[in-house]
Design a protein around this motif. Structure first.
Motif, PDB file in Angstrom:
ATOM      1  N   PRO A 150     -31.476  10.019  -0.703  1.00 35.75           N
ATOM      2  CA  PRO A 150     -30.629   9.411   0.333  1.00 35.75           C
ATOM      3  C   PRO A 150     -29.665  10.418   0.954  1.00 35.75           C
ATOM      4  O   PRO A 150     -29.453  10.414   2.163  1.00 35.75           O
TER       5      PRO A 150
ATOM      6  N   SER B 224     -29.629  11.482   4.855  1.00 28.92           N
ATOM      7  CA  SER B 224     -28.491  11.344   5.768  1.00 28.92           C
ATOM      8  C   SER B 224     -28.068  12.707   6.299  1.00 28.92           C
ATOM      9  O   SER B 224     -27.611  12.811   7.441  1.00 28.92           O
TER      10      SER B 224
ATOM     11  N   ASN C  86     -20.323  -2.785   8.048  1.00 28.81           N
ATOM     12  CA  ASN C  86     -21.321  -1.845   8.552  1.00 28.81           C
ATOM     13  C   ASN C  86     -21.593  -2.054  10.029  1.00 28.81           C
ATOM     14  O   ASN C  86     -21.724  -1.100  10.784  1.00 28.81           O
TER      15      ASN C  86
ATOM     16  N   VAL D 128     -33.742  -1.132   7.481  1.00 29.64           N
ATOM     17  CA  VAL D 128     -34.379  -0.512   6.316  1.00 29.64           C
ATOM     18  C   VAL D 128     -33.398  -0.433   5.156  1.00 29.64           C
ATOM     19  O   VAL D 128     -33.710  -0.776   4.015  1.00 29.64           O
ATOM     20  N   GLN D 129     -32.157  -0.012   5.500  1.00 22.45           N
ATOM     21  CA  GLN D 129     -31.132   0.143   4.469  1.00 22.45           C
ATOM     22  C   GLN D 129     -30.812  -1.192   3.793  1.00 22.45           C
ATOM     23  O   GLN D 129     -30.725  -1.275   2.570  1.00 22.45           O
ATOM     24  N   SER D 130     -30.689  -2.247   4.594  1.00 21.99           N
ATOM     25  CA  SER D 130     -30.312  -3.540   4.020  1.00 21.99           C
ATOM     26  C   SER D 130     -31.455  -4.069   3.156  1.00 21.99           C
ATOM     27  O   SER D 130     -31.230  -4.736   2.150  1.00 21.99           O
ATOM     28  N   ARG D 131     -32.709  -3.766   3.545  1.00 18.57           N
ATOM     29  CA  ARG D 131     -33.840  -4.179   2.714  1.00 18.57           C
ATOM     30  C   ARG D 131     -33.820  -3.462   1.375  1.00 18.57           C
ATOM     31  O   ARG D 131     -34.079  -4.050   0.338  1.00 18.57           O
ATOM     32  N   GLU D 132     -33.504  -2.157   1.431  1.00 24.00           N
ATOM     33  CA  GLU D 132     -33.437  -1.372   0.201  1.00 24.00           C
ATOM     34  C   GLU D 132     -32.363  -1.911  -0.733  1.00 24.00           C
ATOM     35  O   GLU D 132     -32.567  -2.023  -1.931  1.00 24.00           O
ATOM     36  N   GLN D 133     -31.230  -2.262  -0.121  1.00 28.20           N
ATOM     37  CA  GLN D 133     -30.117  -2.754  -0.940  1.00 28.20           C
ATOM     38  C   GLN D 133     -30.476  -4.072  -1.620  1.00 28.20           C
ATOM     39  O   GLN D 133     -30.092  -4.330  -2.751  1.00 28.20           O
TER      40      GLN D 133
ATOM     41  N   LEU E 145     -32.744   1.663  11.229  1.00 23.21           N
ATOM     42  CA  LEU E 145     -32.232   2.279  10.008  1.00 23.21           C
ATOM     43  C   LEU E 145     -31.412   1.278   9.201  1.00 23.21           C
ATOM     44  O   LEU E 145     -31.528   1.206   7.978  1.00 23.21           O
ATOM     45  N   GLN E 146     -30.601   0.506   9.926  1.00 24.31           N
ATOM     46  CA  GLN E 146     -29.751  -0.456   9.232  1.00 24.31           C
ATOM     47  C   GLN E 146     -30.607  -1.517   8.535  1.00 24.31           C
ATOM     48  O   GLN E 146     -30.332  -1.924   7.413  1.00 24.31           O
TER      49      GLN E 146
END
Lengths: 297, 307
Positions: free
Chosen positions: A221, A225, B118, A289-294, A286-287
């Motif tokens: 990660p 970034s 966010n 993808v990130q929220s899915r990962e979280q 990106l957001q």
């Protein structure tokens, strides 16, 4: 006490700052549908449907593209296509190289002791504490002096002469991107628990496998970034590119700046609108993808 | 040899860092040293550099020329000193305004519901990712005599039946200030937000338990703990503002000349790289001195990396 309570004064000043941040962007987008071709005043939207063609005087009377007239003009513009191509070429190449090189340095600075370590660490702060224009003209001077010596001593002429171009821009972009990648990855490495690596080694993994299966996934990660930061820095850079580009390596920011010296048509706004929409969708993606990962963790 | 490298941790580290150092030395440190050398040189007939040692460029920057030796009465020309002073005060004003605008927004985001933080932060970043040059250009459309702001003001005036003459806003120092504040605002919001978000919520409860009201809690808890963010933001704003030439070029016209414009013109229009190098060295020294004293007082902004 509710920690999320909103003080009306804070709320309203925050909203005003948002208005300030977005006012120019709204205007940019609005003007890309401007019926005037001079872009100085807004003379209404381009009429919707019609088959009769293009400009009369200073107004766009009607166009096969309707309100999207300037977007159509933009798509026919070869200079823009070339500049966009250069921008992406430079950004991709410099991101890949600076990410690899910068990550290596972050690992070295975080994990190893060596003679020049303090010097290496300090040198990474140069691009942050020195104005970009100083770096830009320094690099320009270096290249012109160096190329002058090489061209003269080897007797190079015509096309074989070394000159400013895509190569010099890419090399310079890598230089200002590396520190950001390194510092971001280093920050990620600082929170890394070394016992995971030790466990892997105890279980019989060699150094390379430990790195690939344990270390790399953990700091990925941070690397991503860092890469994203390098990519956006390169896309957005004006100053360094301004001093290091040559014929055939014009980027979009340089192209737009060049246009500002002439009368500009709303094509520039169409270009900006496309740009904003692209960035916006990438950010949203990106957001997402990130929220899915979280959610998975 | 490979085996020896395997055991030698120090050599491994040096090897890993070597490509980075190649770039740092080759494209940052050597160019800076070259700038230093050239600033003591002389301009050649075709705008090339003659390597000698002369202080002429620096003397000229301070407002004196060679003719002064002949005992002329009015040989002091404050032009370049004024440019340096103007850049310094503009950078100072921009930084103060940016702090005043960024703090409430950063505070608002940090206190928003965690789920929405966010999104609010992305809203700050999107303008930042729209190209720098394009953003400055957008302000041209707003500030022009026939621009959007005058259009709106005129519309209001006609509603109230007041006569209205469009304001001349473009190509003024004010326009440059607005442009600078706009360009660098996100660089202040980001680090302040980061340091505000780090503050442990229990500290607020503790302050409340001890009887502090909202204002007192802010002054004694929130503000001191967010100072690293303010310091980082100041570094990220002050330094680039000192060197930027696009904002003043586009929004200031030929009226507002800053050090950045001076340097750019010496390299591209006047073709005097030696004088340009001297000016950029002075710019660098000025920023380093200000940053040094500022960080010595407040500490180096640890949030820079996060931003």
């Amino acid at each position: 006490m509710n920690p999320h309570r909103r003080h009306p004064l804070i709320f309203s000043s925050a909203m005003l700052v948002y208005v300030f941040l977005y006012a120019p962007i709204v205007v940019l987008i609005l003007f890309s549908f401007n019926a005037s071709r001079t872009n100085i005043t807004f003379e209404g939207f381009i009429p919707k449907y019609s088959e009769r063609v293009v400009m009369e005087g200073s107004m766009v009377k009607s166009s096969p593209c309707g309100p999207f007239h300037w977007f159509c003009e933009l798509s026919k513009n070869k200079e823009v296509a070339e500049a966009a191509g250069n921008t992406l070429k430079i950004a991709f190449t410099s991101t890949i190289i600076s990410t690899i090189v910068g990550t290596m340095a972050a690992l070295a600075l975080q994990r190893y002791d060596f003679k020049w370590k303090p010097f290496s660490q300090i040198s990474l702060y140069i691009p942050i504490v020195i104005p970009e224009i100083v770096m830009g003209i320094g690099i320009l001077t270096l290249f012109t002096q160096l190329f002058g010596i090489i061209n003269n001593s080897l007797g190079l002429t015509g096309d074989s002469r070394l000159s400013l171009g895509l190569g010099t821009v890419i090399l310079s972009h890598i230089a200002f991107s590396i520190p950001f990648v390194t510092l971001v990855v280093q920050a990620r490495l600082q929170g890394f628990d070394k016992s995971f690596e030790e466990a892997a080694m105890d279980l019989g993994a060699n150094e390379w496998i430990t790195f690939r299966r344990v270390t790399l996934p953990t700091i990925l990660p941070g690397i991503l970034s860092g890469a994203l930061l390098a990519f956006t820095l390169s896309l957005d850079d004006f100053v360094i590119t301004f001093f290091t580009n040559g014929p055939g390596s014009t980027t979009l920011p340089i192209y737009v700046y060049g246009l500002l010296r002439r009368i500009i048509t709303p094509q520039v706004n169409a270009l900006s609108t496309v740009w904003i929409l692209l960035v916006f969708s990438v950010v949203l993606l990106l957001q997402w993808v990130q929220s899915r990962e979280q959610k998975q963790h | 040899m490979l085996k020896r490298l395997r055991e030698n941790k120090s050599a491994q580290g040096a090897l890993l860092v070597s490509p980075t150092m190649l770039w740092m030395v080759g494209l940052l440190i050597i160019p800076l040293l070259l700038t230093l050398v050239i600033s003591f040189g002389k301009r050649g007939p075709d705008g090339d550099v003659i390597y000698t040692f002369t202080l002429d460029n620096y003397i000229r920057l301070m407002g004196y020329s060679k003719d002064c030796a002949n005992g002329q009465a009015s040989c002091f020309d404050p032009l370049y000193v004024q440019i340096l002073g103007r850049s310094l005060s503009l950078a100072f004003n921009t930084t103060v305004l940016v702090i005043l605008l960024a703090y409430p927004l950063a505070y608002f985001i940090a206190r928003a519901h965690p789920k929405r933080r966010n999104t609010f932060m992305f809203l700050v970043l999107i303008p930042l990712w729209t190209n720098f040059v394009i953003r400055v250009y957008a302000w041209m459309m707003l500030l022009r005599t026939q621009g959007v702001i005058n259009l709106i003001l005129g519309w209001f005036a006609s509603l109230l039946h007041i006569s209205f003459t469009p304001l001349e806003m473009l190509y003024t120092p004010g326009a440059v200030l607005v442009g600078m504040v706009y360009e660098f605002l996100p660089f202040m919001i980001l680090p302040i937000y980061t340091s505000l978000e780090k503050i442990d919520a229990s500290l607020y409860e503790a302050a409340a338990d001890l009887g502090a009201n909202g204002i007192k809690t802010f002054a004694r808890v929130t503000l001191p703990l967010s100072m690293p963010g303010v310091v980082a933001g100041t570094i990220l704003v002050f330094i680039p503002v000192m060197g930027t030439f696009i904002v003043s070029d586009i929004l200031g016209g030929r009226q507002v000349i800053l050090v950045g414009n001076l340097i750019q013109r010496q390299f591209l229009d006047a073709r005097d790289p030696t004088f340009g190098s001297a000016a950029s060295l002075i710019l660098m020294i000025m920023t380093l001195i200000v940053t040094y004293f500022y960080t010595r007082k407040f500490g180096f902004g640890e949030e820079i990396v996060v931003a």
